[in-house]
Motif scaffolding. Structure first.
Motif, short mmCIF file in Angstrom:
data_model
loop_
_atom_site.label_atom_id
_atom_site.label_comp_id
_atom_site.label_asym_id
_atom_site.label_seq_id
_atom_site.Cartn_x
_atom_site.Cartn_y
_atom_site.Cartn_z
N TRP A 24 0.85 -1.19 0.00
CA TRP A 24 0.00 0.00 0.00
C TRP A 24 0.88 1.24 0.00
O TRP A 24 1.93 1.25 0.63
N LEU A 25 0.44 2.26 -0.70
CA LEU A 25 1.16 3.54 -0.69
C LEU A 25 0.19 4.63 -0.26
O LEU A 25 -0.97 4.67 -0.70
N PHE B 92 -4.60 18.32 -6.87
CA PHE B 92 -4.65 19.63 -7.52
C PHE B 92 -5.02 20.76 -6.57
O PHE B 92 -5.47 21.81 -6.98
N ASP B 93 -4.87 20.51 -5.27
CA ASP B 93 -5.13 21.55 -4.30
C ASP B 93 -4.14 21.35 -3.16
O ASP B 93 -4.31 20.49 -2.31
N ALA B 94 -3.09 22.18 -3.16
CA ALA B 94 -2.00 22.01 -2.19
C ALA B 94 -2.50 22.15 -0.76
O ALA B 94 -1.91 21.60 0.17
N SER B 95 -3.60 22.87 -0.56
CA SER B 95 -4.08 23.09 0.80
C SER B 95 -4.84 21.88 1.35
O SER B 95 -5.09 21.79 2.54
N ASN B 96 -5.19 20.96 0.48
CA ASN B 96 -5.86 19.74 0.94
C ASN B 96 -4.80 18.66 1.17
O ASN B 96 -4.22 18.13 0.22
N THR B 97 -4.55 18.37 2.43
CA THR B 97 -3.47 17.41 2.75
C THR B 97 -3.99 16.02 3.08
O THR B 97 -3.25 15.18 3.56
N GLU B 98 -5.28 15.77 2.83
CA GLU B 98 -5.83 14.44 3.09
C GLU B 98 -5.15 13.39 2.20
O GLU B 98 -4.75 13.70 1.07
N THR B 99 -5.10 12.17 2.71
CA THR B 99 -4.48 11.07 1.95
C THR B 99 -5.35 9.82 2.05
O THR B 99 -6.31 9.79 2.81
N PHE B 100 -5.00 8.82 1.27
CA PHE B 100 -5.65 7.50 1.42
C PHE B 100 -4.62 6.44 1.03
O PHE B 100 -3.52 6.76 0.55
N GLN B 101 -4.99 5.17 1.25
CA GLN B 101 -4.09 4.07 0.96
C GLN B 101 -4.39 3.47 -0.41
O GLN B 101 -5.50 2.99 -0.65
N MET B 102 -3.41 3.50 -1.29
CA MET B 102 -3.56 2.94 -2.63
C MET B 102 -2.91 1.55 -2.66
O MET B 102 -1.75 1.40 -2.26
N ARG B 103 -3.66 0.57 -3.12
CA ARG B 103 -3.12 -0.79 -3.15
C ARG B 103 -2.33 -1.04 -4.44
O ARG B 103 -2.68 -0.54 -5.50
N TYR B 104 -1.26 -1.81 -4.32
CA TYR B 104 -0.56 -2.26 -5.53
C TYR B 104 0.04 -3.63 -5.30
O TYR B 104 0.17 -4.10 -4.17
N LEU B 105 0.38 -4.30 -6.40
CA LEU B 105 1.03 -5.59 -6.34
C LEU B 105 2.41 -5.44 -6.96
O LEU B 105 2.62 -4.61 -7.86
N TYR B 106 3.34 -6.25 -6.48
CA TYR B 106 4.75 -6.07 -6.86
C TYR B 106 5.39 -7.43 -7.04
O TYR B 106 5.23 -8.31 -6.20
N ASN B 107 6.09 -7.60 -8.15
CA ASN B 107 6.83 -8.84 -8.40
C ASN B 107 8.24 -8.46 -8.85
O ASN B 107 8.40 -7.85 -9.92
N ASP B 108 9.24 -8.81 -8.06
CA ASP B 108 10.60 -8.41 -8.43
C ASP B 108 11.45 -9.58 -8.91
O ASP B 108 12.67 -9.47 -8.99
N GLU B 109 10.81 -10.70 -9.24
CA GLU B 109 11.61 -11.88 -9.59
C GLU B 109 12.47 -11.67 -10.84
O GLU B 109 13.48 -12.32 -11.01
N LEU B 110 12.05 -10.76 -11.73
CA LEU B 110 12.80 -10.56 -12.97
C LEU B 110 13.71 -9.33 -12.88
O LEU B 110 14.47 -9.05 -13.80
#
Ligand SMILES: *[C@@H]1O[C@H](CO)[C@@H](O)[C@H](O)[C@H]1NC(C)=O
Ligand SMILES: *[C@@H]1O[C@H](CO)[C@@H](O)[C@H](O)[C@H]1NC(C)=O
Ligand SMILES: *[C@@H]1O[C@H](CO)[C@@H](O)[C@H](O)[C@H]1NC(C)=O
Ligand SMILES: *[C@@H]1O[C@H](CO)[C@@H](O)[C@H](O)[C@H]1NC(C)=O
Ligand SMILES: *[C@@H]1O[C@H](CO)[C@@H](O)[C@H](O)[C@H]1NC(C)=O
Length: 498
Positions: free
Chosen positions: A34-35, A42-60
């Motif tokens: 998660w990131l 597009f609004d520097a004054s809005n500092t809210e965030t959320f968790q973005m899911r991703y998958l990762y494969n580094d075998e290659l």
């Protein structure tokens, strides 16, 4: 596009499913991570965030190269990191392989619900911002001690995620080395009658003229039947509607025709594998089954996975299902994608063209009504039209293809009319149109191609992308056995008929 297939195959919609993952060629298991990303890029004054899911494969991974399989309006799953074209590109470029999840879909949930105010940050600009932040993170010292610091980045996407891949290169050229868009629509358009025209063309050429005629006969016959109450009853029974068809309600009728009939054909053609269309047409025209075209059509429609367990023709029931604001509701994905069509794209698959057999059963107004009822107190047609104009203004529609983008479409993909063709290609942005092929077929493994042209196209694409990623002129890895002139690759326009 669109069935909520993986959750509940009974209800259809304007959306895509995750492309069925390829056969794994590796046993390695991608890692889920998660990131933290900004809610509003597009609004520097809005500092809210959320968790973005991703998958990762580094075998290659044995270089700083990064290949990202871009997620669209679906939940991501590990299959696309273990095989398919993106995997093969990672193999030849010794790249790390990622799969990113689009905000609001899957488990990437920026809000607690999907009420209309919650959906304010659901649009492609923000989703591209997420990707940009993701790429900056992976290429920084903060990710695995700078293992991919300043690495080259390839994007691979299909359908809406293909559009995103193209638009990333347009919006963030400094972050993207090369992008592949398979079947990505680029031109937003309110009414999309071309969709059913391509469906018809595919039925005609892979099935038969008689198939199209039989559907049209059945549609005329159904329209006649719906003028008597005995006929209405018979249609309800033949097509297995969940409740009695309410023939006096235009909205219920459009719901029956769209969810029940045209979407069933959309699903057939958009996701066709070889043999699917011919065998459907054989049934639709087989007079041993019945001499009545309505009975034959009904028999085929009711045997399809998307019409199980029954066809829900009650508009009010559809509205109730699609106004549930829980992310876990069965229609959540369809609700989210419909929202995007209502404020960004249109792409409504109406029957306004005369070159299709479904008569005038699904009008544009039906979709306006849907936007209005799914998203109360937000939608009107002025909003839709200004949203579409904005999308085409920001991303140029089909009037400008960014460089270092490879586009590919299938000749029998109903989305192809909204995607680039030969006339849009430039020497830095090749376009392939592969005849007879349906939606999202180019991102599958090179070993899995229904025609030789598709196979050759995939190998050319791999070689081209490998070259932009590595600077090699002879390609390595999976593409190395293909003889291909690099000069042609740079200057050729790969338009392979329509
Ligand atoms: C037509 O349907 C009949 C009855 O189901 C079947 O026996 C026959 O093989 C079908 N014909 C074709 C050409 O598929
Ligand atoms: C529908 O078609 C069948 C067979 O072609 C025919 O017998 C029937 O009368 C038609 N019904 C209507 C309402 O047109
Ligand atoms: C909405 O969907 C959720 C998840 O499926 C369900 O628990 C809830 O009862 C639904 N709400 C309504 C009002 O139907
Ligand atoms: C290419 O797309 C344009 C629309 O952008 C269309 O007018 C044209 O007919 C298409 N050309 C071919 C060969 O399909
Ligand atoms: C392609 O198929 C051949 C023969 O089935 C197999 O040996 C090879 O490993 C496959 N290559 C890939 C990349 O899947």
């Amino acid at each position: 596009m669109w069935w909520c297939f993986f959750i509940l195959p009974t209800v259809v919609a304007l959306r895509d499913i995750e492309p069925p993952p390829p056969t794994p060629v590796t046993r390695s298991t991608p890692v889920e991570s998660w990131l933290t990303v900004r809610l509003n890029h597009f609004d520097a004054s809005n500092t809210e965030t959320f968790q973005m899911r991703y998958l990762y494969n580094d075998e290659l991974a044995n270089s700083t190269n990064i290949v990202i399989f871009v997620g669209g309006e679906w939940a991501i799953s590990a299959g696309w990191l273990t095989g398919g074209l993106a995997y093969e590109l990672a193999d030849s470029t010794q790249a790390a392989l990622f799969y990113t999840e689009h905000r609001y879909y899957g488990l990437t949930r920026p809000t607690s619900e999907t009420s209309v105010p919650d959906l304010r940050y659901l649009n492609v600009d923000q989703a591209l911002g997420d990707l940009a932040q993701f790429i900056q993170h992976v290429r920084s010292d903060n990710f695995e001690n700078g293992r991919y610091r300043d690495g080259n980045v390839a994007l691979v996407g299909c359908s809406y995620a293909g559009s995103m891949a193209t638009w990333m290169r347009l919006a963030y050229p400094h972050l993207i080395t090369v992008a592949l868009s398979d079947s990505g629509p680029l031109h937003a358009q309110e009414d999309f009658p071309e969709y059913l025209e391509v469906i018809t063309e595919a039925l005609r050429s892979q099935g038969s003229e008689a198939c199209v005629t039989s559907i049209e006969d059945a549609m005329r016959n159904i329209t006649d039947m719906l003028t008597t109450s005995a006929g209405v009853q018979r249609v309800s029974q033949l097509f297995n509607t969940c409740g009695p068809l309410e023939a006096s309600s235009p909205l219920d009728l459009a719901t029956f025709y769209w969810f029940g009939i045209t979407e069933t054909f959309a699903y057939l053609v958009q996701y066709a594998t070889p043999g699917d269309i011919p065998s459907a047409c054989t049934r639709i025209t087989n007079s041993t089954i019945s001499s009545d075209p309505v009975e034959r059509l009904a028999s085929w429609i009711t045997s399809q996975p998307t019409t199980q367990p029954c066809i829900e023709s009650r508009y009010s029931v559809q509205v109730a299902a699609h106004t549930n604001t829980s992310y876990d509701s069965p229609q959540a994905t369809m609700r989210l994608w419909t929202y995007q069509t209502c404020v960004e794209y249109g792409w409504y698959q109406t029957t306004t063209s005369a070159r299709q057999p479904f008569l005038s059963t699904v009008p544009l107004e039906y979709f306006h009504q849907m936007c209005m009822d799914f998203f109360p107190n937000l939608f009107d047609t002025a909003l839709l039209r200004s949203g579409i104009a904005r999308t085409n203004k920001l991303f140029a529609g089909l009037t400008h293809l960014p460089d270092h983008v490879v586009s590919v479409s299938g000749g029998h993909d109903p989305w192809a009319p909204m995607a680039p063709n030969a006339t849009h290609a430039t020497h830095l942005a090749p376009v392939f149109v592969v005849p007879g092929v349906s939606h999202c077929r180019a991102i599958r493994a090179t070993n899995n191609s229904e025609t030789e042209e598709l196979e050759n196209t995939k190998r050319r694409i791999l070689q081209h992308m490998d070259r932009l990623m590595t600077g090699r002129t002879g390609a390595g890895g999976g593409a190395s056995n293909i003889m291909f002139s690099p000069i042609l690759l740079v200057f050729g326009i790969f338009y392979l008929v329509l």
